[in-house]
Write a protein that holds these residues in place. Structure first.
Motif, PDB file in Angstrom:
ATOM      1  N   SER A 245      48.447 -16.362  -5.864  1.00  0.00           N
ATOM      2  CA  SER A 245      48.138 -17.653  -5.228  1.00  0.00           C
ATOM      3  C   SER A 245      48.570 -17.652  -3.773  1.00  0.00           C
ATOM      4  O   SER A 245      47.815 -18.085  -2.887  1.00  0.00           O
ATOM      5  CB  SER A 245      48.843 -18.788  -5.958  1.00  0.00           C
ATOM      6  OG  SER A 245      48.670 -18.660  -7.344  1.00  0.00           O
TER       7      SER A 245
ATOM      8  N   VAL B 253      46.285 -15.453  -1.593  1.00  0.00           N
ATOM      9  CA  VAL B 253      44.960 -16.029  -1.364  1.00  0.00           C
ATOM     10  C   VAL B 253      45.044 -17.195  -0.378  1.00  0.00           C
ATOM     11  O   VAL B 253      44.208 -17.332   0.528  1.00  0.00           O
ATOM     12  CB  VAL B 253      44.359 -16.460  -2.717  1.00  0.00           C
ATOM     13  CG1 VAL B 253      43.193 -17.378  -2.519  1.00  0.00           C
ATOM     14  CG2 VAL B 253      43.921 -15.247  -3.495  1.00  0.00           C
ATOM     15  N   ILE B 254      46.087 -18.021  -0.537  1.00  0.00           N
ATOM     16  CA  ILE B 254      46.242 -19.149   0.390  1.00  0.00           C
ATOM     17  C   ILE B 254      46.533 -18.631   1.800  1.00  0.00           C
ATOM     18  O   ILE B 254      45.945 -19.085   2.786  1.00  0.00           O
ATOM     19  CB  ILE B 254      47.349 -20.093  -0.107  1.00  0.00           C
ATOM     20  CG1 ILE B 254      46.883 -20.795  -1.392  1.00  0.00           C
ATOM     21  CG2 ILE B 254      47.701 -21.127   0.945  1.00  0.00           C
ATOM     22  CD1 ILE B 254      47.973 -21.531  -2.106  1.00  0.00           C
TER      23      ILE B 254
ATOM     24  N   THR C 194      43.433 -17.310   3.366  1.00  0.00           N
ATOM     25  CA  THR C 194      42.467 -18.350   3.743  1.00  0.00           C
ATOM     26  C   THR C 194      42.897 -19.045   5.033  1.00  0.00           C
ATOM     27  O   THR C 194      42.087 -19.242   5.947  1.00  0.00           O
ATOM     28  CB  THR C 194      42.326 -19.386   2.617  1.00  0.00           C
ATOM     29  OG1 THR C 194      41.963 -18.706   1.421  1.00  0.00           O
ATOM     30  CG2 THR C 194      41.263 -20.401   2.943  1.00  0.00           C
ATOM     31  N   ILE C 195      44.200 -19.393   5.099  1.00  0.00           N
ATOM     32  CA  ILE C 195      44.675 -20.078   6.311  1.00  0.00           C
ATOM     33  C   ILE C 195      44.473 -19.187   7.529  1.00  0.00           C
ATOM     34  O   ILE C 195      43.837 -19.563   8.514  1.00  0.00           O
ATOM     35  CB  ILE C 195      46.162 -20.451   6.171  1.00  0.00           C
ATOM     36  CG1 ILE C 195      46.337 -21.487   5.060  1.00  0.00           C
ATOM     37  CG2 ILE C 195      46.686 -21.019   7.491  1.00  0.00           C
ATOM     38  CD1 ILE C 195      47.783 -21.832   4.777  1.00  0.00           C
TER      39      ILE C 195
ATOM     40  N   PHE D 167      40.983 -18.311   8.895  1.00  0.00           N
ATOM     41  CA  PHE D 167      40.368 -19.250   9.842  1.00  0.00           C
ATOM     42  C   PHE D 167      41.069 -19.228  11.198  1.00  0.00           C
ATOM     43  O   PHE D 167      40.432 -19.335  12.227  1.00  0.00           O
ATOM     44  CB  PHE D 167      40.441 -20.683   9.291  1.00  0.00           C
ATOM     45  CG  PHE D 167      39.379 -20.994   8.286  1.00  0.00           C
ATOM     46  CD1 PHE D 167      38.074 -21.197   8.691  1.00  0.00           C
ATOM     47  CD2 PHE D 167      39.673 -21.073   6.948  1.00  0.00           C
ATOM     48  CE1 PHE D 167      37.083 -21.495   7.766  1.00  0.00           C
ATOM     49  CE2 PHE D 167      38.689 -21.368   6.010  1.00  0.00           C
ATOM     50  CZ  PHE D 167      37.400 -21.581   6.424  1.00  0.00           C
ATOM     51  N   LEU D 168      42.391 -19.147  11.168  1.00  0.00           N
ATOM     52  CA  LEU D 168      43.138 -19.432  12.389  1.00  0.00           C
ATOM     53  C   LEU D 168      43.475 -18.218  13.236  1.00  0.00           C
ATOM     54  O   LEU D 168      43.771 -18.373  14.417  1.00  0.00           O
ATOM     55  CB  LEU D 168      44.444 -20.161  12.034  1.00  0.00           C
ATOM     56  CG  LEU D 168      44.239 -21.536  11.393  1.00  0.00           C
ATOM     57  CD1 LEU D 168      45.571 -22.208  11.174  1.00  0.00           C
ATOM     58  CD2 LEU D 168      43.352 -22.409  12.264  1.00  0.00           C
ATOM     59  N   SER D 169      43.453 -17.026  12.640  1.00  0.00           N
ATOM     60  CA  SER D 169      43.865 -15.862  13.428  1.00  0.00           C
ATOM     61  C   SER D 169      42.837 -15.570  14.514  1.00  0.00           C
ATOM     62  O   SER D 169      41.701 -16.021  14.447  1.00  0.00           O
ATOM     63  CB  SER D 169      43.986 -14.649  12.519  1.00  0.00           C
ATOM     64  OG  SER D 169      42.695 -14.247  12.138  1.00  0.00           O
ATOM     65  N   LYS D 170      43.272 -14.806  15.483  1.00  0.00           N
ATOM     66  CA  LYS D 170      42.335 -14.353  16.503  1.00  0.00           C
ATOM     67  C   LYS D 170      41.561 -13.184  15.936  1.00  0.00           C
ATOM     68  O   LYS D 170      42.150 -12.265  15.363  1.00  0.00           O
ATOM     69  CB  LYS D 170      43.095 -13.897  17.755  1.00  0.00           C
ATOM     70  CG  LYS D 170      43.595 -15.063  18.583  1.00  0.00           C
ATOM     71  CD  LYS D 170      42.515 -15.532  19.538  1.00  0.00           C
ATOM     72  CE  LYS D 170      42.988 -16.765  20.304  1.00  0.00           C
ATOM     73  NZ  LYS D 170      41.885 -17.471  20.937  1.00  0.00           N
TER      74      LYS D 170
ATOM     75  N   GLU E 272      32.201 -14.848  15.316  1.00  0.00           N
ATOM     76  CA  GLU E 272      33.263 -15.371  14.450  1.00  0.00           C
ATOM     77  C   GLU E 272      33.016 -15.067  12.982  1.00  0.00           C
ATOM     78  O   GLU E 272      33.915 -15.197  12.158  1.00  0.00           O
ATOM     79  CB  GLU E 272      33.396 -16.882  14.640  1.00  0.00           C
ATOM     80  CG  GLU E 272      33.890 -17.275  16.013  1.00  0.00           C
ATOM     81  CD  GLU E 272      35.278 -16.759  16.307  1.00  0.00           C
ATOM     82  OE1 GLU E 272      36.114 -16.797  15.398  1.00  0.00           O
ATOM     83  OE2 GLU E 272      35.521 -16.329  17.426  1.00  0.00           O
TER      84      GLU E 272
ATOM     85  N   ARG F  38      35.105 -13.104  10.210  1.00  0.00           N
ATOM     86  CA  ARG F  38      36.104 -13.658   9.287  1.00  0.00           C
ATOM     87  C   ARG F  38      35.640 -13.628   7.839  1.00  0.00           C
ATOM     88  O   ARG F  38      36.436 -13.726   6.922  1.00  0.00           O
ATOM     89  CB  ARG F  38      36.428 -15.101   9.671  1.00  0.00           C
ATOM     90  CG  ARG F  38      37.159 -15.215  10.982  1.00  0.00           C
ATOM     91  CD  ARG F  38      37.157 -16.622  11.487  1.00  0.00           C
ATOM     92  NE  ARG F  38      37.430 -16.656  12.903  1.00  0.00           N
ATOM     93  CZ  ARG F  38      38.640 -16.541  13.423  1.00  0.00           C
ATOM     94  NH1 ARG F  38      39.670 -16.433  12.622  1.00  0.00           N
ATOM     95  NH2 ARG F  38      38.831 -16.531  14.706  1.00  0.00           N
TER      96      ARG F  38
ATOM     97  N   ILE G  47      43.762 -12.530  -8.711  1.00  0.00           N
ATOM     98  CA  ILE G  47      43.172 -13.761  -9.261  1.00  0.00           C
ATOM     99  C   ILE G  47      42.107 -13.403 -10.310  1.00  0.00           C
ATOM    100  O   ILE G  47      42.040 -14.010 -11.379  1.00  0.00           O
ATOM    101  CB  ILE G  47      42.541 -14.607  -8.137  1.00  0.00           C
ATOM    102  CG1 ILE G  47      43.612 -15.134  -7.174  1.00  0.00           C
ATOM    103  CG2 ILE G  47      41.729 -15.767  -8.706  1.00  0.00           C
ATOM    104  CD1 ILE G  47      44.355 -16.340  -7.640  1.00  0.00           C
TER     105      ILE G  47
END
Lengths: 71, 218
Positions: free
Chosen positions: B11, B14-15, B18-19, B22-25, B34, B37, B199
Protein backbone atom coordinates in the motif's frame (compact mmCIF):
# COMPACT_ATOMS: atom_id res chain seq x y z
CA UNK A 1 -9.07 45.23 -48.32
CA UNK A 2 -11.56 43.29 -46.27
CA UNK A 3 -9.89 40.05 -47.20
CA UNK A 4 -6.46 41.35 -46.29
CA UNK A 5 -7.74 42.60 -42.96
CA UNK A 6 -9.38 39.28 -42.26
CA UNK A 7 -6.21 37.42 -43.19
CA UNK A 8 -4.17 39.63 -40.92
CA UNK A 9 -6.67 39.20 -38.13
CA UNK A 10 -6.63 35.42 -38.45
CA UNK A 11 -2.86 35.46 -38.68
CA UNK A 12 -2.70 37.39 -35.44
CA UNK A 13 -4.88 34.78 -33.80
CA UNK A 14 -2.48 32.04 -34.82
CA UNK A 15 0.50 34.06 -33.68
CA UNK A 16 -1.07 34.15 -30.27
CA UNK A 17 -1.53 30.37 -30.39
CA UNK A 18 2.12 29.86 -31.23
CA UNK A 19 3.15 32.13 -28.42
CA UNK A 20 1.14 30.04 -26.01
CA UNK A 21 2.65 26.82 -27.24
CA UNK A 22 6.18 27.97 -26.75
CA UNK A 23 5.65 29.21 -23.22
CA UNK A 24 7.88 26.79 -21.32
CA UNK A 25 7.20 23.16 -20.69
CA UNK A 26 3.81 21.94 -19.59
CA UNK A 27 5.07 21.10 -16.14
CA UNK A 28 5.86 24.73 -15.37
CA UNK A 29 2.28 25.74 -16.16
CA UNK A 30 0.75 22.80 -14.37
CA UNK A 31 2.71 23.33 -11.18
CA UNK A 32 2.61 27.12 -11.26
CA UNK A 33 -1.05 27.24 -10.25
CA UNK A 34 -0.56 24.62 -7.56
CA UNK A 35 -3.81 22.98 -8.60
CA UNK A 36 -2.10 19.73 -9.57
CA UNK A 37 -2.17 18.92 -5.87
CA UNK A 38 -5.95 18.71 -6.08
CA UNK A 39 -5.64 15.97 -8.68
CA UNK A 40 -3.05 14.16 -6.61
CA UNK A 41 -5.30 14.38 -3.55
CA UNK A 42 -8.21 12.85 -5.47
CA UNK A 43 -6.12 10.07 -7.02
CA UNK A 44 -4.57 9.19 -3.67
CA UNK A 45 -7.97 9.26 -1.97
CA UNK A 46 -9.37 6.79 -4.51
CA UNK A 47 -6.32 4.58 -4.10
CA UNK A 48 -6.56 4.76 -0.30
CA UNK A 49 -10.24 3.88 -0.43
CA UNK A 50 -9.57 0.84 -2.59
CA UNK A 51 -6.68 -0.28 -0.39
CA UNK A 52 -8.76 0.05 2.78
CA UNK A 53 -11.48 -1.91 0.99
CA UNK A 54 -8.91 -4.66 0.29
CA UNK A 55 -7.96 -4.72 3.97
CA UNK A 56 -11.59 -5.04 5.08
CA UNK A 57 -12.18 -7.81 2.53
CA UNK A 58 -9.15 -9.56 3.95
CA UNK A 59 -10.49 -9.24 7.48
CA UNK A 60 -13.91 -10.55 6.54
CA UNK A 61 -12.34 -13.53 4.78
CA UNK A 62 -10.19 -14.20 7.82
CA UNK A 63 -13.28 -14.30 10.02
CA UNK A 64 -15.04 -16.80 7.78
CA UNK A 65 -11.90 -18.92 7.57
CA UNK A 66 -11.67 -19.01 11.36
CA UNK A 67 -15.32 -19.98 11.73
CA UNK A 68 -14.76 -22.62 9.11
CA UNK A 69 -11.86 -24.13 11.07
CA UNK A 70 -13.81 -24.24 14.31
CA UNK A 71 -16.55 -26.31 12.76
CA UNK B 1 -2.59 -12.23 9.91
CA UNK B 2 -4.80 -10.21 7.62
CA UNK B 3 -2.45 -7.25 8.17
CA UNK B 4 0.86 -8.70 7.04
CA UNK B 5 3.81 -6.37 6.68
CA UNK B 6 4.01 -6.88 2.93
CA UNK B 7 0.42 -5.76 2.42
CA UNK B 8 1.18 -2.53 4.26
CA UNK B 9 4.42 -2.21 2.28
CA UNK B 10 2.50 -2.71 -0.96
CA UNK B 11 0.00 0.00 0.00
CA UNK B 12 2.75 2.42 0.94
CA UNK B 13 4.71 1.78 -2.26
CA UNK B 14 1.66 2.26 -4.45
CA UNK B 15 0.62 5.46 -2.68
CA UNK B 16 4.20 6.76 -2.79
CA UNK B 17 4.51 6.07 -6.49
CA UNK B 18 1.15 7.70 -7.25
CA UNK B 19 1.97 10.89 -5.35
CA UNK B 20 5.45 11.25 -6.80
CA UNK B 21 4.31 9.99 -10.17
CA UNK B 22 2.36 13.23 -10.45
CA UNK B 23 4.61 15.61 -8.58
CA UNK B 24 8.16 14.62 -9.44
CA UNK B 25 10.09 16.34 -12.16
CA UNK B 26 10.14 14.28 -15.31
CA UNK B 27 12.71 14.63 -18.06
CA UNK B 28 11.49 16.71 -20.98
CA UNK B 29 10.99 14.36 -23.87
CA UNK B 30 9.74 14.95 -27.38
CA UNK B 31 6.30 13.48 -28.24
CA UNK B 32 5.85 11.94 -24.80
CA UNK B 33 6.16 15.13 -22.75
CA UNK B 34 4.40 14.74 -19.42
CA UNK B 35 2.82 11.45 -20.46
CA UNK B 36 6.11 9.74 -19.56
CA UNK B 37 4.57 9.59 -16.08
CA UNK B 38 2.39 6.79 -17.43
CA UNK B 39 5.48 4.65 -17.01
CA UNK B 40 4.66 4.47 -13.30
CA UNK B 41 1.16 3.15 -13.97
CA UNK B 42 1.08 1.33 -17.30
CA UNK B 43 4.28 -0.71 -17.09
CA UNK B 44 3.74 -2.09 -13.53
CA UNK B 45 0.50 -3.65 -14.81
CA UNK B 46 2.51 -5.79 -17.22
CA UNK B 47 5.13 -6.70 -14.64
CA UNK B 48 2.35 -7.65 -12.25
CA UNK B 49 0.71 -9.77 -14.93
CA UNK B 50 3.95 -11.61 -15.66
CA UNK B 51 4.56 -12.34 -11.97
CA UNK B 52 1.00 -13.62 -11.57
CA UNK B 53 1.28 -15.85 -14.63
CA UNK B 54 4.60 -17.16 -13.28
CA UNK B 55 2.90 -18.04 -10.00
CA UNK B 56 0.19 -19.75 -12.02
CA UNK B 57 2.63 -21.84 -14.02
CA UNK B 58 4.49 -22.78 -10.84
CA UNK B 59 1.30 -24.17 -9.31
CA UNK B 60 0.35 -25.88 -12.55
CA UNK B 61 3.64 -27.78 -12.51
CA UNK B 62 3.17 -28.55 -8.85
CA UNK B 63 -0.33 -29.79 -9.52
CA UNK B 64 0.90 -32.25 -12.12
CA UNK B 65 3.34 -33.76 -9.65
CA UNK B 66 1.15 -33.58 -6.53
CA UNK B 67 -2.38 -33.93 -7.89
CA UNK B 68 -3.50 -31.61 -5.10
CA UNK B 69 -6.66 -29.70 -6.16
CA UNK B 70 -5.54 -26.71 -4.05
CA UNK B 71 -2.63 -26.22 -6.46
CA UNK B 72 -5.05 -26.20 -9.37
CA UNK B 73 -7.17 -23.52 -7.69
CA UNK B 74 -4.08 -21.41 -7.03
CA UNK B 75 -3.05 -21.67 -10.67
CA UNK B 76 -6.47 -20.59 -11.91
CA UNK B 77 -6.95 -17.72 -9.52
CA UNK B 78 -3.55 -16.23 -10.18
CA UNK B 79 -4.31 -16.41 -13.90
CA UNK B 80 -7.60 -14.63 -13.26
CA UNK B 81 -5.89 -11.72 -11.54
CA UNK B 82 -3.11 -11.76 -14.13
CA UNK B 83 -5.66 -11.40 -16.93
CA UNK B 84 -7.22 -8.41 -15.17
CA UNK B 85 -3.79 -6.81 -14.95
CA UNK B 86 -3.19 -7.58 -18.61
CA UNK B 87 -6.48 -6.02 -19.70
CA UNK B 88 -5.72 -2.93 -17.64
CA UNK B 89 -2.28 -2.83 -19.26
CA UNK B 90 -3.77 -3.03 -22.76
CA UNK B 91 -6.34 -0.31 -22.07
CA UNK B 92 -3.87 2.07 -20.41
CA UNK B 93 -1.50 1.36 -23.29
CA UNK B 94 -4.18 2.20 -25.83
CA UNK B 95 -4.99 5.48 -24.08
CA UNK B 96 -1.32 6.38 -23.91
CA UNK B 97 -0.82 5.42 -27.55
CA UNK B 98 -3.80 7.52 -28.65
CA UNK B 99 -2.10 10.66 -27.41
CA UNK B 100 1.51 9.89 -28.32
CA UNK B 101 1.53 7.53 -31.29
CA UNK B 102 -1.60 9.08 -32.79
CA UNK B 103 -4.03 6.21 -32.54
CA UNK B 104 -5.16 3.85 -29.85
CA UNK B 105 -4.21 0.76 -31.82
CA UNK B 106 -1.41 1.24 -34.30
CA UNK B 107 -0.83 -2.48 -34.82
CA UNK B 108 2.51 -2.21 -33.17
CA UNK B 109 4.09 -5.67 -32.80
CA UNK B 110 4.13 -5.53 -29.05
CA UNK B 111 0.52 -4.35 -28.88
CA UNK B 112 -0.60 -7.17 -31.14
CA UNK B 113 1.35 -9.83 -29.32
CA UNK B 114 0.16 -8.58 -25.95
CA UNK B 115 -3.41 -8.86 -27.18
CA UNK B 116 -2.72 -12.37 -28.46
CA UNK B 117 -1.24 -13.50 -25.17
CA UNK B 118 -4.23 -12.13 -23.28
CA UNK B 119 -6.53 -14.01 -25.66
CA UNK B 120 -4.48 -17.14 -25.04
CA UNK B 121 -5.16 -16.84 -21.34
CA UNK B 122 -8.86 -16.17 -22.00
CA UNK B 123 -8.84 -19.44 -23.92
CA UNK B 124 -7.24 -21.11 -20.90
CA UNK B 125 -10.00 -19.89 -18.58
CA UNK B 126 -12.78 -20.87 -20.99
CA UNK B 127 -11.23 -24.25 -21.72
CA UNK B 128 -10.99 -24.94 -18.03
CA UNK B 129 -14.62 -24.04 -17.44
CA UNK B 130 -15.75 -26.21 -20.32
CA UNK B 131 -14.70 -29.46 -18.64
CA UNK B 132 -16.93 -30.85 -15.92
CA UNK B 133 -14.88 -33.64 -14.47
CA UNK B 134 -12.63 -32.13 -11.83
CA UNK B 135 -9.39 -34.11 -12.08
CA UNK B 136 -9.45 -34.09 -15.86
CA UNK B 137 -10.18 -30.37 -15.93
CA UNK B 138 -7.32 -29.62 -13.59
CA UNK B 139 -4.88 -31.75 -15.56
CA UNK B 140 -5.76 -30.37 -18.98
CA UNK B 141 -5.75 -26.80 -17.65
CA UNK B 142 -2.35 -27.31 -16.04
CA UNK B 143 -0.82 -28.68 -19.22
CA UNK B 144 -2.32 -25.91 -21.34
CA UNK B 145 -0.98 -23.35 -18.88
CA UNK B 146 2.52 -24.81 -18.98
CA UNK B 147 2.51 -24.46 -22.78
CA UNK B 148 0.90 -21.02 -22.77
CA UNK B 149 3.47 -19.47 -20.44
CA UNK B 150 6.61 -19.81 -22.61
CA UNK B 151 4.58 -18.70 -25.63
CA UNK B 152 3.54 -15.58 -23.72
CA UNK B 153 7.15 -14.89 -22.80
CA UNK B 154 8.27 -15.29 -26.40
CA UNK B 155 5.43 -13.10 -27.70
CA UNK B 156 6.14 -10.30 -25.25
CA UNK B 157 9.92 -10.35 -24.87
CA UNK B 158 11.48 -12.07 -27.86
CA UNK B 159 9.50 -11.45 -31.03
CA UNK B 160 8.97 -7.67 -30.53
CA UNK B 161 12.74 -7.28 -30.33
CA UNK B 162 13.19 -8.85 -33.71
CA UNK B 163 11.16 -6.30 -35.62
CA UNK B 164 10.47 -2.61 -35.47
CA UNK B 165 8.22 -1.54 -32.67
CA UNK B 166 7.03 1.73 -31.27
CA UNK B 167 7.65 0.44 -27.78
CA UNK B 168 11.04 1.36 -26.36
CA UNK B 169 13.55 -1.44 -26.05
CA UNK B 170 12.34 -3.18 -29.20
CA UNK B 171 13.53 -3.28 -32.76
CA UNK B 172 15.36 -0.16 -33.75
CA UNK B 173 14.36 1.70 -30.61
CA UNK B 174 16.69 1.99 -27.68
CA UNK B 175 15.75 0.53 -24.32
CA UNK B 176 14.57 2.50 -21.32
CA UNK B 177 18.11 3.00 -20.09
CA UNK B 178 19.20 4.70 -23.25
CA UNK B 179 17.02 7.74 -23.09
CA UNK B 180 14.10 8.26 -20.84
CA UNK B 181 14.64 6.48 -17.56
CA UNK B 182 16.86 8.74 -15.52
CA UNK B 183 17.67 8.20 -11.86
CA UNK B 184 14.79 10.38 -10.67
CA UNK B 185 12.34 8.21 -12.54
CA UNK B 186 13.92 4.99 -11.29
CA UNK B 187 13.28 6.11 -7.72
CA UNK B 188 9.57 6.01 -8.55
CA UNK B 189 9.42 3.37 -11.26
CA UNK B 190 10.92 0.47 -9.29
CA UNK B 191 8.84 1.05 -6.14
CA UNK B 192 5.76 1.34 -8.37
CA UNK B 193 6.51 -2.02 -9.99
CA UNK B 194 7.15 -3.75 -6.68
CA UNK B 195 4.05 -2.18 -5.14
CA UNK B 196 1.69 -3.18 -7.95
CA UNK B 197 3.17 -6.69 -8.10
CA UNK B 198 2.52 -7.10 -4.37
CA UNK B 199 -1.03 -5.71 -4.74
CA UNK B 200 -1.67 -8.21 -7.52
CA UNK B 201 -0.36 -11.02 -5.38
CA UNK B 202 -2.54 -9.84 -2.49
CA UNK B 203 -5.69 -9.82 -4.64
CA UNK B 204 -4.75 -13.28 -5.87
CA UNK B 205 -4.51 -14.60 -2.29
CA UNK B 206 -7.92 -13.05 -1.54
CA UNK B 207 -9.68 -14.65 -4.50
CA UNK B 208 -7.93 -17.94 -3.92
CA UNK B 209 -9.04 -18.04 -0.28
CA UNK B 210 -12.56 -17.12 -1.33
CA UNK B 211 -12.61 -19.83 -3.95
CA UNK B 212 -11.36 -22.54 -1.60
CA UNK B 213 -14.01 -21.53 0.97
CA UNK B 214 -16.67 -21.72 -1.72
CA UNK B 215 -15.42 -25.14 -2.70
CA UNK B 216 -15.62 -26.43 0.86
CA UNK B 217 -19.22 -25.27 1.20
CA UNK B 218 -20.37 -26.35 -2.24
Amino acid sequence: MKKVALTLFLLMLTVQLFAQQQGGSLSDDVYASGKIYVVVACAVLILLGLLIFLFTLDRRLKKIEKRNLEK
Amino acid sequence: MYKSWWKILASLLVIYSTIWGFLSKAPELPILHESIRNLYFHVPMWFGMIVLFSISVFYSVRFLSSGNPEDDLKAVESTNVGVIYGVLGIITGAIWAKFTWGQAWSFDVKQNFAAISILMYFAYLILRNAIDEEQKRAKIAAIYNIFAFPIMVVLLFVLPRLSDSLHPGNGGNPGFNAYDLDSRMRMIFYPACLGWILIGYWIYTLVYRLRSLEKKHA
